[in-house]
Design a protein around this motif. Sequence first.
Motif, PDB file in Angstrom:
ATOM      1  N   ARG A   1       0.919  -8.265   6.977  1.00 45.19           N
ATOM      2  CA  ARG A   1       1.168  -9.575   7.582  1.00 45.19           C
ATOM      3  C   ARG A   1       1.658 -10.597   6.555  1.00 45.19           C
ATOM      4  N   LEU A   2       1.001 -10.600   5.389  1.00 42.80           N
ATOM      5  CA  LEU A   2       1.243 -11.652   4.405  1.00 42.80           C
ATOM      6  C   LEU A   2       2.357 -11.333   3.412  1.00 42.80           C
ATOM      7  N   ARG A   3       2.568 -10.036   3.158  1.00 38.95           N
ATOM      8  CA  ARG A   3       3.545  -9.656   2.142  1.00 38.95           C
ATOM      9  C   ARG A   3       4.580  -8.633   2.627  1.00 38.95           C
ATOM     10  N   GLY A   4       4.493  -8.261   3.886  1.00 42.72           N
ATOM     11  CA  GLY A   4       5.522  -7.418   4.471  1.00 42.72           C
ATOM     12  C   GLY A   4       5.182  -5.940   4.457  1.00 42.72           C
ATOM     13  N   PRO A   5       5.864  -5.166   5.334  1.00 41.98           N
ATOM     14  CA  PRO A   5       5.550  -3.742   5.491  1.00 41.98           C
ATOM     15  C   PRO A   5       5.853  -2.894   4.265  1.00 41.98           C
ATOM     16  N   GLU A   6       6.865  -3.274   3.478  1.00 43.34           N
ATOM     17  CA  GLU A   6       7.201  -2.471   2.296  1.00 43.34           C
ATOM     18  C   GLU A   6       6.046  -2.488   1.292  1.00 43.34           C
ATOM     19  N   THR A   7       5.474  -3.668   1.073  1.00 43.29           N
ATOM     20  CA  THR A   7       4.338  -3.762   0.146  1.00 43.29           C
ATOM     21  C   THR A   7       3.138  -3.000   0.685  1.00 43.29           C
ATOM     22  N   ALA A   8       2.864  -3.150   1.978  1.00 40.73           N
ATOM     23  CA  ALA A   8       1.723  -2.456   2.573  1.00 40.73           C
ATOM     24  C   ALA A   8       1.902  -0.947   2.506  1.00 40.73           C
TER      25      ALA A   8
ATOM     26  N   GLY B   1     -13.452  -1.636  -1.733  1.00 43.22           N
ATOM     27  CA  GLY B   1     -12.346  -1.053  -0.970  1.00 43.22           C
ATOM     28  C   GLY B   1     -11.241  -2.064  -0.730  1.00 43.22           C
ATOM     29  N   PRO B   2     -11.528  -3.204  -0.073  1.00 50.07           N
ATOM     30  CA  PRO B   2     -10.492  -4.223   0.090  1.00 50.07           C
ATOM     31  C   PRO B   2      -9.986  -4.779  -1.238  1.00 50.07           C
ATOM     32  N   ALA B   3     -10.895  -4.957  -2.225  1.00 51.39           N
ATOM     33  CA  ALA B   3     -10.472  -5.512  -3.514  1.00 51.39           C
ATOM     34  C   ALA B   3      -9.423  -4.629  -4.177  1.00 51.39           C
ATOM     35  N   GLU B   4      -9.678  -3.318  -4.226  1.00 58.83           N
ATOM     36  CA  GLU B   4      -8.707  -2.396  -4.827  1.00 58.83           C
ATOM     37  C   GLU B   4      -7.402  -2.410  -4.046  1.00 58.83           C
ATOM     38  N   THR B   5      -7.504  -2.545  -2.724  1.00 56.92           N
ATOM     39  CA  THR B   5      -6.296  -2.576  -1.895  1.00 56.92           C
ATOM     40  C   THR B   5      -5.447  -3.793  -2.224  1.00 56.92           C
ATOM     41  N   PHE B   6      -6.078  -4.955  -2.328  1.00 58.92           N
ATOM     42  CA  PHE B   6      -5.328  -6.167  -2.668  1.00 58.92           C
ATOM     43  C   PHE B   6      -4.764  -6.101  -4.091  1.00 58.92           C
ATOM     44  N   VAL B   7      -5.527  -5.529  -5.021  1.00 60.87           N
ATOM     45  CA  VAL B   7      -5.059  -5.436  -6.412  1.00 60.87           C
ATOM     46  C   VAL B   7      -3.787  -4.597  -6.494  1.00 60.87           C
ATOM     47  N   LEU B   8      -3.722  -3.531  -5.691  1.00 63.00           N
ATOM     48  CA  LEU B   8      -2.559  -2.647  -5.732  1.00 63.00           C
ATOM     49  C   LEU B   8      -1.307  -3.293  -5.170  1.00 63.00           C
TER      50      LEU B   8
ATOM     51  N   PHE C   1      -1.762 -11.069  -4.851  1.00 64.70           N
ATOM     52  CA  PHE C   1      -3.087 -11.630  -4.601  1.00 64.70           C
ATOM     53  C   PHE C   1      -3.822 -11.865  -5.917  1.00 64.70           C
ATOM     54  N   ARG C   2      -4.599 -12.924  -5.960  1.00 65.14           N
ATOM     55  CA  ARG C   2      -5.447 -13.246  -7.118  1.00 65.14           C
ATOM     56  C   ARG C   2      -6.896 -13.219  -6.630  1.00 65.14           C
ATOM     57  N   LEU C   3      -7.720 -12.353  -7.229  1.00 59.10           N
ATOM     58  CA  LEU C   3      -9.069 -12.117  -6.728  1.00 59.10           C
ATOM     59  C   LEU C   3     -10.107 -12.939  -7.477  1.00 59.10           C
ATOM     60  N   HIS C   4     -11.088 -13.467  -6.701  1.00 57.23           N
ATOM     61  CA  HIS C   4     -12.211 -14.219  -7.258  1.00 57.23           C
ATOM     62  C   HIS C   4     -13.500 -13.674  -6.633  1.00 57.23           C
ATOM     63  N   TYR C   5     -14.565 -13.678  -7.425  1.00 61.57           N
ATOM     64  CA  TYR C   5     -15.868 -13.213  -6.939  1.00 61.57           C
ATOM     65  C   TYR C   5     -16.846 -14.364  -7.114  1.00 61.57           C
ATOM     66  N   ILE C   6     -17.414 -14.817  -5.996  1.00 57.63           N
ATOM     67  CA  ILE C   6     -18.235 -16.028  -6.015  1.00 57.63           C
ATOM     68  C   ILE C   6     -19.567 -15.777  -5.300  1.00 57.63           C
TER      69      ILE C   6
ATOM     70  N   ILE D   1     -10.642  -1.334   4.286  1.00 62.46           N
ATOM     71  CA  ILE D   1      -9.359  -0.966   3.676  1.00 62.46           C
ATOM     72  C   ILE D   1      -8.246  -1.069   4.712  1.00 62.46           C
ATOM     73  N   ASP D   2      -8.514  -0.579   5.931  1.00 53.45           N
ATOM     74  CA  ASP D   2      -7.520  -0.679   7.006  1.00 53.45           C
ATOM     75  C   ASP D   2      -7.124  -2.136   7.243  1.00 53.45           C
ATOM     76  N   LEU D   3      -8.125  -3.012   7.294  1.00 52.27           N
ATOM     77  CA  LEU D   3      -7.847  -4.425   7.541  1.00 52.27           C
ATOM     78  C   LEU D   3      -7.103  -5.041   6.366  1.00 52.27           C
ATOM     79  N   ALA D   4      -7.489  -4.691   5.141  1.00 54.32           N
ATOM     80  CA  ALA D   4      -6.789  -5.224   3.973  1.00 54.32           C
ATOM     81  C   ALA D   4      -5.310  -4.816   3.995  1.00 54.32           C
ATOM     82  N   LEU D   5      -5.028  -3.565   4.348  1.00 54.88           N
ATOM     83  CA  LEU D   5      -3.640  -3.113   4.455  1.00 54.88           C
ATOM     84  C   LEU D   5      -2.905  -3.887   5.546  1.00 54.88           C
ATOM     85  N   HIS D   6      -3.587  -4.115   6.651  1.00 56.14           N
ATOM     86  CA  HIS D   6      -2.967  -4.860   7.750  1.00 56.14           C
ATOM     87  C   HIS D   6      -2.635  -6.284   7.311  1.00 56.14           C
TER      88      HIS D   6
END
Length: 306
Positions: free
Chosen positions: A176-183, A20-27, A32-37, A167-172
Motif C-alpha cells: 500500500r505504502l511503497r508499491g507492489p514491486e517493493t512488497a 516478524g513485522p520488523a524484519e519485513t519492514f527492514v527488508l 521505513f525507519r523503526l523505533h522501539y518504545i 508478516i502478511d499484514l506488514a507485506l500488505h
Amino acid sequence: MTIDVWFVMLPGVLALDMTGPAETFVLAQDAFRLHYIGPDAEVPTSIGLNMGNISPLPETLPAGSLLVLPGVSDSANFFNTPQASLVLHWLMRLQPQIHNQSITLMCVCSGAVLAAKAGLLSGVQCTTHHDVIARLKAVAPTAQVKENRIFIEDRGIWTSAGITSGIDLALHLINRLRGPETALSVAREMVVWFRRSGDDPQISPWLRYRNHLHPAVHRAQDALTAEPQKAWQLADIAECAHVSPRHLTRLFQQHLGISVRDYLEQLRLVIAEQSLLQGQGAEQAAQAAGFSSPRQLHRARARMAS
C-alpha cells in the motif's frame, strides 16, 4: 519519504509478533525507519530473551507514522500491569491522531485487546487471534469483531490474527505504502510463497486438516501439497500413502471428514485465489492451480461457497 514505524514494547511481548513485522519492514530497504518504545528500557519476551535499548514513550508521534501494537504471551496478565496502564493512557492521548488517520495503527494478535482497552476500537471492524476473539468481544462490546480473518482494516486501524499474519499484514502495508514491486521483492527475500489477503481464513486448508496423527494420511497430504497442480488420480495418491485407494478414501473421511477430491480442490482454490490477487488472469490462475480451465475453477469456487 521514509515512514516512521513505532513498536510498543511491553513485558511478555510475543517475539514473533514484533520481529516478524520488523524484519519485513527492514527488508523494504530505506522505506521505513523503526523505533522501539515503551515504559521500560528492557522487557522480557515470550521466548525468555530480554530486549533492550527501548526508548521512552514520546509525547506525540509525527503525522504519517505507523504505530504497531504487538501481542503478548498472556494478554489477561500482561495487559493488566502498571506498564500496560501507562501505555493505555498514552494511547488515549493519541486517539485524535489515530481517528483522523494522521497515524496508522497496526495491531498484531492480542495487540487488538490493548487497543480496545484504550477505547480505540469502538464501532471498528477488527479481528485478532482465534484464541483471543472472546476476550476482544468482552473488552470492546461495540466493536465489529470478525472471526477467522487474517487481517482487516477500518478507518486506518489495522488488526491481524497474530504470529505469521503480522508478516502478511506488514507485506500488505508495504504494498500500500511503497508499491507492489517493493512488497514482492521483500516477499521473495523472505521466501514467502503465498502472500495471504485479509479475506483468507486464519486456518487455511494447508493447516486445517493436519491436526491428526495418521501417517498414511500425512503422506498423502504431503504429496498433494508439494504438487497440487499435478493431474492426480486417486490411485497415484494412494500409492504415495502406501495404502489402497479404497482404504485411503476411508481414512480421509475418518480423520479429516472430507474426501480426497475435496481436500485437493481446497488446496487448488487457495493457489488460484492467490494468483488472482497477484494480478494473474483467470486462465493463468486456473492453470497454476491445476484446474483444466477457468470454468472448472469457477465451478469449484461455487461448490465451496454453497
